[in-house]
Write an enzyme that holds these catalytic residues in place. Sequence first.
Site, PDB file in Angstrom:
ATOM      1  N   HIS A 203       0.818  -1.216   0.000  1.00 24.50           N
ATOM      2  CA  HIS A 203       0.000   0.000   0.000  1.00 24.50           C
ATOM      3  C   HIS A 203       0.856   1.273   0.000  1.00 24.50           C
ATOM      4  CE1 HIS A 203      -4.135  -1.466   0.047  1.00 24.50           C
ATOM      5  NE2 HIS A 203      -3.659  -2.506   0.701  1.00 24.50           N
ATOM      6  N   GLU A 337     -11.781   0.223  -4.755  1.00 24.62           N
ATOM      7  CA  GLU A 337     -10.859   0.431  -3.617  1.00 24.62           C
ATOM      8  C   GLU A 337     -11.293   1.561  -2.682  1.00 24.62           C
ATOM      9  OE1 GLU A 337      -6.773   1.176  -4.626  1.00 24.62           O
ATOM     10  OE2 GLU A 337      -6.154   1.005  -2.550  1.00 24.62           O
ATOM     11  N   HIS A 352     -14.504  -0.331  -0.639  1.00 22.88           N
ATOM     12  CA  HIS A 352     -13.523  -1.132   0.084  1.00 22.88           C
ATOM     13  C   HIS A 352     -12.930  -0.386   1.281  1.00 22.88           C
ATOM     14  CE1 HIS A 352      -9.158  -1.467   0.703  1.00 22.88           C
ATOM     15  NE2 HIS A 352      -9.442  -2.704   1.001  1.00 22.88           N
ATOM     16  N   HIS A 356     -13.318  -1.158   5.545  1.00 20.48           N
ATOM     17  CA  HIS A 356     -12.304  -1.218   6.600  1.00 20.48           C
ATOM     18  C   HIS A 356     -12.708  -0.312   7.771  1.00 20.48           C
ATOM     19  CE1 HIS A 356      -8.774  -3.559   5.124  1.00 20.48           C
ATOM     20  NE2 HIS A 356      -9.280  -3.300   3.932  1.00 20.48           N
ATOM     21  N   HIS A 392     -12.491  -8.939   2.432  1.00 15.27           N
ATOM     22  CA  HIS A 392     -11.861  -9.034   1.118  1.00 15.27           C
ATOM     23  C   HIS A 392     -12.439 -10.171   0.279  1.00 15.27           C
ATOM     24  CE1 HIS A 392      -8.955  -5.890   0.256  1.00 15.27           C
ATOM     25  NE2 HIS A 392      -8.944  -5.709   1.561  1.00 15.27           N
TER      26      HIS A 392
HETATM   27 CU1  CUO Z   1      -4.950  -4.147   1.255  1.00 18.83          CU
HETATM   28 CU2  CUO Z   1      -8.205  -3.889   2.182  1.00 18.83          CU
HETATM   29  O1  CUO Z   1      -6.651  -3.325   0.926  1.00 18.83           O
HETATM   30  O2  CUO Z   1      -6.362  -3.819   2.824  1.00 18.83           O
END
Ligand code: CUO
Length: 677
Positions: A203, A337, A352, A356, A392
């Site tokens: 990331h 994302e 996404h 989280h 995920h």
């Molecule tokens: Cu790598 Cu959900 O994207 O953590």
Amino acid sequence: PNEPMLSPKGDDNTLFQLTEQFLNEDYMNNGIEINNRYGEMANKVIPLKELSQLPQFNLARRLPADAEFSTFLPAHQEMADEVIDELLSVPENQLQDFLSLCVYARVNLNPQLFNYCYSVALMHRKDTKNVPIQNFAETFPSKFMDSQVFAQARESAAVSAQGAPRVPIIIPRDYTATDLDVEHRLAYFREDIGVNLHHWHWHLVYPFSARQRQVVDKDRRGELFFYMHQQIIARYNGERLNNALARVKKFSNWDEPIPEGYFPKLDSLTTSRGWPPRQANMVWQNLNRPIDGLNITVADMQRWRRNVEEAIATGIAQRADGTTQALDIDTLGNIIESSILSPNPQLYGALHNNGHSFAAYMHDPTHRYLESFSVMADEATTMRDPFFYRWHAFVDDLFQRFKESTHVRSYTRSELENPGVQITSARVESSTGGQNTLNTFWTQSDVDLSRGLDFSNRGPVYARFTHLNHRPFQYVIDVNNTGNARRTTVRIFIAPKFDERNLPWALSDQRKMFIEMDKFVIPLNAGQNTIVRQSTQSSVTIPFEQTFRNLSQQGNDPRQTDLTSFNYCGCGWPQHMLVPKGTEAGTQYDLFVMLSNYDLDSVNNPDGSTLSCVEASSFCGLKDKLYPDRRSMGYPFDRPSSTAANIQDFILPNMFRQDITIRLQNVTEQNPKNPTN
Ligand code: CUO
């Protein structure tokens, strides 16, 4: 957090000379004393160039020094964008100014926010992209291991004289739960330090937001978001089967209680508080946390989801300006994302990322209790939580529905075959002598915590943790090439041979279970060829030393000849997790090998500036280059087959399937490279 800065390491203690300009209010009155005190310990003092103009950091200053930081939170992301913008806007090659700005930011900003922005800036400035980024497990060790380690580490550092031999602090293998929690069987995977480092580093290489579009806009980054995480889910599902658990259930009904609890046993050294746990059977709540810039409801999420599902069903994405575009996997990755490359953040939201956040704040959705987020909202810790995989799995299912839709056609025979190329046999040979058996076992390795601890000027403090490992092996592939000499891409995958009911797979399911083990291009002579490839050469993994060791120690690794390439090179699945655990009785797997038609694989990458570390291009791409494979990521298993019902039906002459066994030897060995040996 606002201590003056000693340089990262040991023998060469460098002090940045902080003049008044760099000292914030807390230290303003005793800056000289600090310089004197730390100056005595330093054997090198670096004066800093005064900044002609101090940055405002209007947003970033609002984050207190002792708060947690998460890129998933919109407020924090805006702060990071601001700081990264400042760090990138120092003209190229004005490194003294850049250094001073970094020091100023380090002293005045939240340390985690600073560390993230500093790392992104180093990686994206031309004049610093070869400056090493510290190993995150060593700068922020508390994100990676049992909090009890740190009390022991303090004690160890306090009583040991400089240079005294260090006894490593043992991290027990089972410290977050007991086997009464069935999910705990997977703790060795979820809580693996190398796995979590990989995810954090990925990331960092692929940020989803920045004011400078080129920081985000890398070749096929949306598709890679899909593929890297798809492979994590495939690997995790395989591990679940090895532990007598069914594949993970996607989190699809968002009103449903979540049976998986998680109690991380991590303390934050930034906030001096424990990371919040999650009880079993908690439910997503609407989030209203102004402090984090979060005001979203589950109904918002439902609406974004419907819009994404409509894009998938129609194969069309609606742009913000009212025009449309045909949906492709890269765009879908950026939509889901989501990144700033999403064609319509208003319509599609950030499904996404917000998932989280919902998961991370179930314990305090309105900030009533002044609680911070759980491990789910930090890229360095999120993979520890069983819910990561449920979330995920949902995200992956969206991608798979696109791959299964009429907008993506199945591969034709001509896209799969390689005329004239026939594999006559393929096998794995273990270094222990066995054929078609891979052997796994447990290893204890040491990691140095001292860099991430404030008392650290006394040499290393080692923590010893236990991780899965395997005996090295090689692939041996015999090929008959009836055509001319040519190149080919060798693609190697494995998947469990049977599902959770012990039945053979339908290919439509097994294709999602195949994990990539390696991918490489080689020349084929006319006639007979034998290809031999070592497990340590995998395009998926990076060596242990590249995952864990600091740069001076990397210098001892012959594979790591150029230390300056670490920044990109820290991204990669850890070598010790390449092979699934298997079982003591032995688990049957399908080894799948394919030699694809290079004319359809090749990309035109300009030569030069090749990395000399071991690259993990399959999951991480190549720095400043095109993804080194023109095919869709996951090819040939990324799409359903229109003809084959099972893997045997799928095999063409340029492919081979071989039964192999993965056997766990339930012993724990010491890593021969442990520095304390
Ligand atoms: Cu790598 Cu959900 O994207 O953590």
